[in-house]
Design an enzyme around this catalytic site. Structure first.
Site, mmCIF file in Angstrom:
data_model
loop_
_atom_site.group_PDB
_atom_site.id
_atom_site.type_symbol
_atom_site.label_atom_id
_atom_site.label_comp_id
_atom_site.label_asym_id
_atom_site.label_seq_id
_atom_site.Cartn_x
_atom_site.Cartn_y
_atom_site.Cartn_z
ATOM 1 N N GLU A 146 0.819 -1.215 0.000
ATOM 2 C CA GLU A 146 0.000 0.000 0.000
ATOM 3 C C GLU A 146 0.849 1.260 0.000
ATOM 4 O OE1 GLU A 146 -2.462 -0.772 3.450
ATOM 5 O OE2 GLU A 146 -0.830 -0.239 4.796
ATOM 6 N N CYS B 66 2.006 33.995 8.342
ATOM 7 C CA CYS B 66 2.597 34.826 9.386
ATOM 8 C C CYS B 66 3.389 34.021 10.392
ATOM 9 C CB CYS B 66 1.505 35.651 10.055
ATOM 10 S SG CYS B 66 0.777 36.782 8.883
HETATM 11 N N1 LLP Z 1 0.370 2.224 5.042
HETATM 12 C C1 LLP Z 1 0.335 2.687 6.298
HETATM 13 C C2 LLP Z 1 -0.234 1.848 7.359
HETATM 14 C C3 LLP Z 1 0.834 3.968 6.589
HETATM 15 O O1 LLP Z 1 0.809 4.431 7.832
HETATM 16 C C4 LLP Z 1 1.377 4.764 5.545
HETATM 17 C C5 LLP Z 1 1.875 6.125 5.790
HETATM 18 C C6 LLP Z 1 1.375 4.237 4.238
HETATM 19 C C7 LLP Z 1 0.868 2.959 4.026
HETATM 20 C C8 LLP Z 1 1.899 5.001 3.048
HETATM 21 O O2 LLP Z 1 3.263 5.310 3.185
HETATM 22 P P1 LLP Z 1 4.062 5.973 1.949
HETATM 23 O O3 LLP Z 1 4.154 4.945 0.854
HETATM 24 O O4 LLP Z 1 3.319 7.168 1.525
HETATM 25 O O5 LLP Z 1 5.392 6.289 2.521
HETATM 26 N N2 LLP Z 1 3.034 13.033 6.302
HETATM 27 C C9 LLP Z 1 4.317 12.382 6.168
HETATM 28 C C10 LLP Z 1 4.171 10.933 5.779
HETATM 29 C C11 LLP Z 1 3.341 10.142 6.777
HETATM 30 C C12 LLP Z 1 3.158 8.715 6.370
HETATM 31 C C13 LLP Z 1 2.223 8.012 7.293
HETATM 32 N N3 LLP Z 1 1.886 6.665 6.949
HETATM 33 C C14 LLP Z 1 5.144 13.146 5.132
HETATM 34 O O6 LLP Z 1 4.672 14.140 4.591
HETATM 35 O O7 LLP Z 1 6.302 12.784 4.866
#
Ligand code: LLP
Length: 445
Positions: A297, A368
């Site tokens: 995912e 700001c």
């Molecule tokens: N599956 C689960 C259970 C997750 O918690 C996450 C991301 C993903 C999949 C997807 O992960 P990805 O492939 O996008 O790395 N806001 C942060 C990233 C938080 C990710 C949280 N969980 C940022 O902007 O870097």
């Protein structure tokens, strides 16, 4: 296995080019014209880049028989992107009623949806059961009992995974494996047996299908996936031996990184698939179980590179130490990542993309707060008020984390493809901003 590249390894969308007017274009659309037509700040999403990475993922994992691609909606969740991803055959990882409702309204096959989260509410779990969400990844003991009660009252059986904390810590470029587990998500390995006992003996409206884990985000290291798979497969074998449970699903989460700046070197989907499939082969043999169905995912690596944000350059300021600031008409409310994670971005000037760089400048946001800096020290050509700045790789975790800080309207988003642009999110209006406000009669004039 071929050493192919995939779009998460490039900073710009695959269709980015300089057009006959000398402007930067994406999806055949002149970015200067888009800025004029739709105003800035503007999120622009390239359909070709998005569909390319979907194809890369599918091709990369085609060597494994039972694989299910899910997209982690938290990276960017809109009706249009959900429709594209559903069309590419992807399922969805959702973490809220809002994401669930969006993919449902976009026409997703709800059997291919997994509901995640460490503190799902009763109304969210009820909605998941009503909409027929395929899997619920149960995070903790409270949720196990809640979900069983809800499913019983609705005369349903919920098919679940157990979210586990495998004890692998990921940092951006490295990881340390710890015995000590400190994460708010999931059951740690010592709690699994108790959860399984409860499911088997008491929670008759839950069917356990497998295990789920997620080890981190913006990962460049492939070995963490090997370690994660080894732990998950070992647990499947142990649960078979101890409880006679034939669980046949593992969900390994997301996490593959993207290239925000030249110094970032994420592996391709092909490399990551190769490591994952080899790890499955070796651990399945080592622990003597059948091949499980694999769920992945990813979020960021699917959507990030497809997105750019256009801003208009406004005021500038030269500080006595020689540093030069240029302010844009957006910032931390449309891209929280630089101020929140010290994330770095790259940019070009859309109306003079090939002009020689002549200075190192700091791009400041309009909000700001002193901390509202989008890019520190970037080499750019001479800048003037009205220039259009194109910041790359903003498809993931930009709009999805956007706020109305300072009561600024959230930007619009356009989808570009074959020289055509379509609004997929309208820019908020001033009336949108006050549409949820209520003023008590006694305060009315
Ligand atoms: N599956 C689960 C259970 C997750 O918690 C996450 C991301 C993903 C999949 C997807 O992960 P990805 O492939 O996008 O790395 N806001 C942060 C990233 C938080 C990710 C949280 N969980 C940022 O902007 O870097």
């Amino acid at each position: 296995f071929r050493m192919q590249t995939s779009t998460n390894q490039s900073i710009k969308p695959v269709t980015a080019e300089i057009n006959e007017l000398g402007n930067l274009s994406i999806g055949g659309c002149d970015l200067v014209e888009l800025a004029k037509k739709y105003e800035t700040p503007l999120y622009v999403l390239d359909e070709t880049t998005l569909r390319n990475i979907c194809k890369d993922y599918k091709e990369a994992f085609s060597a494994y028989k039972n694989v299910n691609m899910m997209y982690a909606s938290k990276a960017l969740c809109t009706l249009a992107t959900s429709a594209i991803l559903a069309d590419e055959g992807f399922g969805f990882d959702v973490v809220s009623a809002g994401e669930m409702y969006t993919v449902y309204k976009a026409g997703a096959d709800m059997k291919k949806v997994l509901f995640n989260g460490n503190n799902k509410s009763i109304s969210e779990l009820t909605l998941a059961l009503e909409l027929g969400v395929g899997r619920i990844s149960v995070d903790n003991f409270l949720e196990l009992s809640l979900l069983n009660v809800l499913a019983k009252s609705m005369n349903k059986t919920a098919e679940i995974l157990l979210r586990i904390t495998p004890g692998i810590e990921c940092h951006t470029h490295e990881y340390i494996q710890t015995g000590h587990l400190d994460s708010k998500f999931g059951f740690d390995l010592t709690q699994i047996d108790e959860a399984v006992n409860l499911i088997l003996d008491e929670y008759s409206n839950l069917t356990l299908r497998g295990l789920h884990a997620h080890i981190g985000s913006q990962i460049f290291e492939t070995k963490v996936y090997h370690d994660e798979i080894e732990i998950l497969v070992k647990e499947l074998a142990r649960l078979d031996e101890k409880f006679g449970l034939k669980l046949d699903e593992i969900n390994i989460g997301g996490g593959l990184g993207v290239k925000y700046t030249e110094s970032d070197c994420p592996p391709s989907t092909y490399e990551i698939a190769c490591v994952i499939i080899e790890s499955l082969n070796s651990s399945v043999q080592k622990y003597g179980i059948g091949y499980p169905t694999l769920f992945i995912e990813p979020g960021r690596s699917i959507i990030s590179t497809a997105g750019v944000t256009l801003y208009t350059i406004g005021s500038s300021k030269q500080v006595p130490n020689g540093k030069k600031y240029f302010a844009v008409d957006g910032g931390m409310a449309d891209n929280a990542r630089p101020s929140m994670y010290k994330a770095e971005y790259t940019a070009s000037v859309a109306n003079k993309p090939d002009a020689e760089t002549s200075q190192s400048v700091t791009i400041a946001g309009r909000f700001c707060e002193s901390g509202d800096i989008l890019i520190h020290n970037i080499e750019l050509p001479e800048l003037e008020e009205g220039d259009i700045l194109c910041v790359y790789n903003t498809g993931a975790y930009n709009y999805s984390m956007a706020s109305n800080y300072n009561r600024v309207q959230k930007p619009a988003m356009v989808l570009v493809n074959n020289s055509q642009s379509d609004i997929i999110i309208e820019r908020e209006t001033l009336d949108d901003l006050i549409s949820h406000d209520r003023i008590p009669d006694r305060l009315k004039k």
